[in-house]
Design an enzyme around this catalytic site. Structure first.
Site, PDB file in Angstrom:
ATOM      1  CE  LYS A 135      -4.317   1.456   3.461  1.00  0.00           C
ATOM      2  NZ  LYS A 135      -4.862   0.988   4.496  1.00  0.00           N
ATOM      3  CB  SER A 144      -8.051   3.456   3.526  1.00  0.00           C
ATOM      4  OG  SER A 144      -7.126   2.518   4.424  1.00  0.00           O
ATOM      5  CB  SER A 199      -7.944  -0.584   6.089  1.00  0.00           C
ATOM      6  OG  SER A 199      -9.328   0.479   5.804  1.00  0.00           O
TER       7      SER A 199
END
Ligand code: GLN
Length: 483
Positions: A81, A156, A180
């Site tokens: 990420k 996310s 997330s």
């Protein structure tokens, strides 16, 4: 249950193939880069690290040829990420304020993976600063759900989950502050692990809510998650909140025998207006687990209904403090078109931060301000303590807690973006584990009639990550048998 996308071999066998020269690290990286290109339209990736990854692969292949040990994860490609710092490359956290930022050091989790021969091929899209549940808050672009391009992949860590679901890599790293990792894993039919708070170092990861942030893998199986956790977990002198890994490690787990295992169904999660297809999938999985001898019973967490409100006070409070470092002077975007320093701060932050980051800075500053601290922040902290006690009491009766990951199926792009409260409701079942610091997973269990993925959430006691993964393996076996 049929996943739609081409699968990689299990991580351990990929690495073994590289070590035994059956396959080269370079060819694994080339395959991964090709998949990334093929599925570009899904917007899972912010940045591809082609040269860095290929150079790393060459080195691994050289090691193998010289008879040196290239590591437990030799040549295995992964995506991080874009809130993980990586040396020699840009880290943006999907925010305009960090565009162009090259980190001077690297996240511990990344360094540990690289030390075992894993290779980072790309950085994944996310909601800017990990604020969100859909990746629509990314300042750059929205990631599309691999199972339906008109829907969100969750967030996310939506880019990480979509990348795994699309078969770009065998695993990706995500962060989970309020769900997330688990929620996007559920939306993309991937396996997601949020480990015990502190089990994986937060050093070198862009901070969101420091008392809630957890780092973990998104994979296609519990076993692969265990293999990754084995490498990234454990104490780190650079993060004082870290704890020791399980003395037995994680990578040798096998499926837990379900006979006599005590599992609690969180009663309150079943009353949260859960989508009917999710309820049906959950009930059938529960019955299946029960049929293998597990003791299942309903467990009540009386204050869990307050968890979401509590999270949306504590999390923005910590966000407002963590985001204060982006002043445009030390790093990141600076708007030089100003007369003095104060207007420099105002303009840089005003232009650099997106809507959601600003909303959280304002809420957080408000709940921490002297007039409102007692009414909001202090009360939320009291609720947090109460939740810790209630979970502790629940774990005196059962060893695991089970429930849905989310109340709804993957929603349409744009469906909730105009209404932040609606978006926040997506986290209603995931924030509890973060507030109390326990490990939790999302296991893909079914698809809806429209072929949308459905996940199952399982939580365990703090530091019981090893058993949680072994139970997850047992549940995966049941699901595979059923299909
Ligand atoms: N959706 C939650 C939020 O917006 C969780 C985010 C996260 O875990 N990073 O805060």
């Amino acid at each position: 249950m049929k996943r739609r996308w081409g699968q990689w071999e299990p991580i351990e066998s990929l690495a073994e193939s590289v070590r035994s020269k059956r396959i080269s690290a370079t060819s694994l990286i080339e395959r991964s880069l090709k998949e990334i290109k093929t599925y570009q339209e899904y917007n899972a990736v912010i940045l591809t690290l082609e040269n860095r990854a290929l150079a790393h692969a060459k080195q691994i292949d050289k090691f193998v040829n010289e008879g040196k040990n290239p590591g437990k994860l030799a040549g295995v490609p992964f995506i991080a990420k874009d809130n993980f710092l990586l040396t020699d490359s840009e880290t943006t956290a999907a925010s305009n304020i960090l565009k162009g930022f090259i980190a001077p050091y690297q996240a511990t989790a990344i360094s540990r993976l690289e030390a075992e021969g894993a290779i980072c091929v790309a950085k994944a899209n996310l909601d800017a600063f990990a604020h969100g549940a859909s990746t629509e808050n990314s300042d750059f672009f929205v990631t599309k759900n691999p199972y339906d391009k008109t829907r969100v992949p969750g967030g996310s860590s939506g880019g990480s989950a979509a990348a795994v679901a699309l078969g770009m890599v065998p695993f990706a790293l995500g962060t989970d502050t309020g769900g997330s990792i688990r929620q996007p894993a559920a939306f993309c039919a991937a396996f997601g692990l949020k480990p015990t708070y502190g089990l994986v170092s937060r050093n070198g990861v862009v901070a969101m809510g420091s008392s809630l942030d957890c780092i973990g893998p998104i994979t296609t199986s519990a076993k692969d998650a265990a293999v990754v956790l084995d490498v990234i977990s454990g104490q780190d002198t650079l993060d004082s909140t870290t704890v020791k890994s399980d003395p037995k490690g994680y990578s040798d787990i096998s499926a837990l025998n379900l006979g006599g295992v005590k599992i609690g169904l969180v009663k309150e999660y079943l009353n949260q207006g859960v989508n009917n297809e999710i309820t049906v999938a959950l009930n059938s999985t529960v019955e299946h687990i029960r049929s293998r001898g597990a003791e299942m019973k309903e467990i009540s967490l009386p204050s869990i209904d307050l968890a979401l409100a509590c999270y949306y006070i504590i999390c923005p409070a910590e966000v407002s403090s963590n985001l204060s470092r982006y002043d445009g002077v030390r790093y990141g975007y600076f708007n030089a078109d100003v007369k003095d320093l104060d207007s420099g701060y105002i303009r840089s932050r005003g232009i650099g931060f997106g809507k959601e980051a600003k909303r959280r800075i304002m809420i957080g500053t408000f709940v921490l301000s002297s007039g409102y601290y007692d009414a909001y922040y202090k009360k939320a902290m009291t609720v947090r303590t109460k939740l810790i006690e209630e979970f502790k009491a629940a774990f005196e009766q059962v060893d695991y807690l089970i429930g849905p990951v989310t109340p709804s199926l993957p929603f349409k792009i744009g469906e909730k973006s105009a209404n932040p409260l609606d978006m926040y409701l997506a986290d209603v079942m995931t924030v509890g584990a973060n507030l109390v610091g326990i490990p939790a997973v999302s296991i893909p269990i079914a698809f809806s009639k429209d072929n949308l993925p459905i996940g199952l959430q399982v939580m365990a006691r703090q530091r019981d990550d090893r058993n949680l993964l072994a139970l997850s393996m047992a549940i995966e076996e049941l699901i595979n048998e059923r299909d």
